[in-house]
Design a protein around this motif. Structure first.
Motif, PDB file in Angstrom:
ATOM      1  N   TRP A   1       0.836  -1.197   0.000  1.00 11.12           N
ATOM      2  CA  TRP A   1       0.000   0.000   0.000  1.00 11.12           C
ATOM      3  C   TRP A   1       0.873   1.249   0.000  1.00 11.12           C
ATOM      4  O   TRP A   1       1.879   1.313   0.706  1.00 11.12           O
TER       5      TRP A   1
ATOM      6  N   GLU B   1      -4.511  -8.219   2.652  1.00  8.76           N
ATOM      7  CA  GLU B   1      -5.232  -6.982   2.386  1.00  8.76           C
ATOM      8  C   GLU B   1      -6.376  -6.734   3.375  1.00  8.76           C
ATOM      9  O   GLU B   1      -6.630  -5.597   3.786  1.00  8.76           O
TER      10      GLU B   1
ATOM     11  N   ASP C   1      -3.250   4.951  -1.627  1.00 10.22           N
ATOM     12  CA  ASP C   1      -4.214   3.848  -1.445  1.00 10.22           C
ATOM     13  C   ASP C   1      -4.962   4.014  -0.122  1.00 10.22           C
ATOM     14  O   ASP C   1      -6.166   3.785  -0.037  1.00 10.22           O
TER      15      ASP C   1
END
Ligand SMILES: [Zn+2]
Ligand SMILES: [Zn+2]
Length: 170
Positions: free
Chosen positions: A5, A70, A9
């Motif tokens: 990331w 994630e 993001d």
């Protein structure tokens, strides 16, 4: 390898979340820190004369580094958004109270705060205890006192031989 990331993001996810919840956080700076050791994220704010002002979202670099799935990263980011939402909207520091947990539920994230355990453990000095006859590992200890206790009072399970201690970092 998981998704890596960048700050953009993170900002994007926060902005989308703010929109969804009807309480915008796009003006709050996002910071990434390599020095956070105790938490994965935090929401920084000021409390003055009964008003709470957002200061920044801060996330540990390791969180964004691709080390975590994630979904974990999302949960941490949304957890900090929940602090923003609860505290700033209500002008009260809700910490992890029932109100905060309801916000978490609305966001679809876990209400518990387990994120500390997700931090990679830093290695520390200690001792590996091995069998003096065959060399196999018997135990590992951090403290010299408990090492001495074992050396004095125990023999190895494998060969019933003396136990030796070696300094190690683990
Ligand atoms: Zn929290
Ligand atoms: Zn042995």
């Amino acid at each position: 390898m998981n998704k890596v990331w960048n700050v953009e993001d993170v900002r994007k996810l926060l902005a989308e979340t703010g929109e969804k919840m009807g309480f915008d956080c796009a003006h709050v700076p996002v910071e990434v820190s390599s020095r956070m050791e105790k938490t994965m994220g935090s929401f920084l704010f000021r409390e003055k004369e009964g008003r709470i002002t957002a200061h920044a979202f801060r996330f540990a670099q390791v969180l964004l580094s691709g080390y975590y799935d994630e979904s974990v990263v999302r949960n941490v980011i949304l957890h900090e958004y929940a602090h923003f939402y609860a505290n700033v909207r209500d002008n009260r520091n809700h910490k992890h109270d029932a109100y905060f947990k309801r916000v978490c539920e609305e966001l679809g994230i876990p209400t518990h705060t387990y994120f500390k355990e997700l931090l990679p453990r830093t290695k520390k000095n200690g001792y590996i205890l091995v069998c003096s006859k065959c060399g196999s590992r018997v135990a590992a200890r951090r403290k010299v006192d408990s090492v001495n206790m074992i050396l004095k009072s125990k023999v190895s399970g494998c060969c019933h031989a003396k136990i030796r201690a070696k300094k190690a970092v683990f």
